[in-house]
Design an enzyme around this catalytic site. Structure first.
Site: not given
Lengths: 450, 450
Positions: B82, B161, B168, B183, B187
């Site tokens: 990621h 999330d 948020r 978060s 995921k």
């Protein structure tokens, strides 16, 4: 302008403009800004604080969100006092008639007891017939007639504060100095006061437990008041032990009458302990009001006027006139003096010989909740005839078994819980121990912008 | 348990238990806890932070709020990467087939471009026919067949999330390390990964502008992953200039094909600048994945395997197989190589002689938004055929008038705005100036818990 940007700005510790604060408050009141953005804003304020100017903008917006009390038909000066709340704090009941007797107009809107602290409205309602739900017209008339009036807050005054306070209450954002400051000031200025005197209490029985926190709040109240062009003084007073010698609704009315030299009280409860801590705090606060109103040059000079108004009976005359004006029945009130006590009595004895070093005000306040003098939640009913009488005060010499306090409640269970709670807060030291916080040491600090 | 008490506890900087965090997340998802309490909580977390254990509890609850991808019919190891997002960051398109060719299974769920950063899904969709809306069954099948699959996130994965992120986004609580961490991790672990490698970018084009902030996030990702019993590594990489030599959706696909030694790309765009910054970052991240998956003992050893997979064509073979499996048309893709450009062309020339010291990635990203490569808001459409080609990179010597970048867009106005924006971010220093951040200096730091 976007609410999100305002929340972000405050989160980053930046200073908001009058326009930004107005946008947020108006949007919240009219429903265009959702509560989840406002609660994030409130939490950001908790951490990042606000300047006196920002707090002033917030206060001004809250005042402008609703109706303000119109006292223009009367001549002032209109001066009020606000206390941050304590145990045994019946100062308002004595101060208002004294100030009125000295020539001030006192437009007093008070609250109800919550948690361990008492509320002026609950105390007044223990006077038979006394009404605290005055219309604003009647409120103004009674001020004109007696020099002071006491009522609950009207729902159309500072609606923004009501809405914000309800949100703070459920989002852990109550304990924020600028939010507390704007909430207090908006209500007080909306009721028509030209100047305000604050009793900021500190100690176990107070909202602000430490002198540092109390000083921060006092400073914010004075500085924000100044930023709004208003006269404000703040007096830091001790709230480690209950103020005076009685705690409860009617019991505090009774003590107030005695303090005001009410002849019936002097006859019917002649053995009441006259507490100088209560008298000194009350006189000092009232004296600041006189100075703020321009009726005295110095606080000491003003204090002499206050004592004279008590001694010559003029303060009591104002109180009696007010009781009649607000629907109270003085004769029925006098009948209650010394006799209006809940049926189950208890006592708190000294556990040993020595000097009484402390009676924890918070413990007494919580004991009062068990008795029904105060409330756990805003919708609870209170009992007018329960509470505590302090026969001894910190600093007194005691022998084991001496009765320190009398207790009255409606059930054995309530009295037992109250006695246990309060007993745990009573401390006795060796003979000769000196105890801080005597009657002449109640005032810790004074701040003003007059 | 009451939400208010949990908000209060976090506000006071206390550490929450797994039960308290579960209560809050579940209550928010099922609607029993209102958004205004959750937004106050999020702001309190912004200021008071969370421990890796608390962040782990939050991550676990978010994973458990929805469906997780079941890859149990396949054999692993399942490793994903990621990136925190950058400009010209097409690493995923190269890394996934390389990792697959080396023996890993890569279940990759990607996002779309937003603001100045690009999105893998938008890039993939510039391949004719390529589908990124795979069912989870098809997702698993393609992973089994090609070693990797790339899809958008399914709406029933980590609904907590989604709901928290939406809140948020409107309450100025996006930029909180533990909230970002939970978060991302929720995921990624919900999609079936056993281990994760993070590319945490820092610099003008990154979400985390400073190495300190990037390091805090990297530390939180690794420590929280460890608290969940997962293997996590994080690599801090530079994002001051765009990564590689092309920025845009199809332009980045084109560059990725060239990097993967796709024969058609080598023929059709033979003069492409091969950027070592992109190659080095990609190889290093893929190598960490191999180590996390137990396919290599050291990162350097793993890097050799990755380079070999590119050189021997096995990585490209995986990519081509994946393109077919996800509905893409390789022949139509090849036709676009070197030719699929929006009609209005522009250039960014060097303003003087000297050394190119910087091409600000943020400026290029924002220029891309003008062209339609990226999005201002989540609902905007993107153009596949717009973007930038970097003919020079920081460190190169340039003469006044040399073309530093080519630009393609759909309107004169868009190209003009893009050129102006990017031009302001191009800096040229005196001859002989040394420039930090060359291809061998892209990796700033590496953290791992493997």
């Amino acid at each position: 302008m976007r609410a999100l940007d305002i929340v972000m700005k405050k989160r980053q510790g930046e200073i908001l403009s009058a326009e930004e604060i107005a946008f947020l408050v108006r949007g919240y009141v009219d429903g265009s800004i959702p509560d989840y953005q406002v609660s994030a804003f409130l939490m950001a304020v908790f951490f990042q604080d606000m300047t006196p100017e920002e707090t002033g903008y917030l206060t001004r917006e809250m005042i402008d969100s609703g109706r303000t009390i119109d006292l223009s038909a009367l001549s002032g000066p209109f001066i009020d006092k606000h206390s941050t709340g304590g145990v045994g704090d019946k100062v308002s009941l004595i101060l208002a008639p004294v100030a009125a007797a000295c020539g001030l107009k006192v437009p007093m809107m008070s609250g109800r007891s919550l948690g361990h602290t008492g509320g002026t409205l609950d105390k007044l309602e223990s006077i038979p017939g006394y009404r605290t739900d005055l219309t604003s017209q009647r409120f103004a008339e009674i001020i004109g007639q007696c020099g002071f009036a006491m009522t609950g807050q009207s729902s159309d005054v500072v609606p923004a504060d009501r809405k914000l306070y309800a949100l703070r209450d459920v989002t852990a954002t109550v304990e924020s100095i600028p939010l507390i400051t704007s909430s207090i000031l908006s209500k007080k200025f909306a009721e028509g006061a030209d100047a305000l005197v604050f009793d900021v209490k500190t100690g176990s029985g107070a909202f602000m437990k430490t002198p540092e926190d109390a000083r921060r709040l006092a400073r914010a109240l004075v500085d924000t008041g100044e930023s709004l062009g208003k006269k404000v003084a703040a007096v830091l007073t001790r709230m480690e032990a209950p103020l005076g010698s009685k705690v409860g609704n009617f019991l505090e009315v009774e003590e107030s009458l005695a303090m005001l030299n009410c002849p019936e009280a002097l006859t019917r409860v002649p053995n009441d302990r006259r507490s100088d801590d209560l008298l000194n705090v009350t006189i000092r606060l009232t004296a600041w009001m006189l100075v703020a109103g321009g009726l005295a040059g110095t606080v000491d000079e003003a204090a002499q006027q206050c004592r004279a108004a008590i001694d010559d009976g003029s303060a009591w005359a104002r109180m009696e006139e007010n009781i009649r004006a607000q629907g109270g029945d003085p004769a029925a009130l006098y009948e209650r003096l010394g006799t209006f006590r809940a049926p189950v009595a208890g006592t708190i004895p000294a556990a040993g010989d020595g000097v009484l070093t402390g009676i924890d005000a918070y413990a007494v306040g919580m004991g009062g909740v068990y008795l029904g003098a105060g409330r756990n939640t805003a919708t609870d009913d209170v009992h007018p005839d329960v509470g505590f009488e302090l026969l001894r005060k910190p600093g007194d010499t005691v022998a084991a078994g001496d009765v320190i306090m009398n207790v009255w409640g409606h059930t054995d269970e309530a009295v037992r819980q109250a006695v246990d709670t309060v007993q745990a807060g009573v401390t006795i030291g060796e003979a000769g121990t000196t105890v801080d916080g005597g009657p002449d040491e109640m005032i810790l600090e004074e701040l003003s912008a007059l």
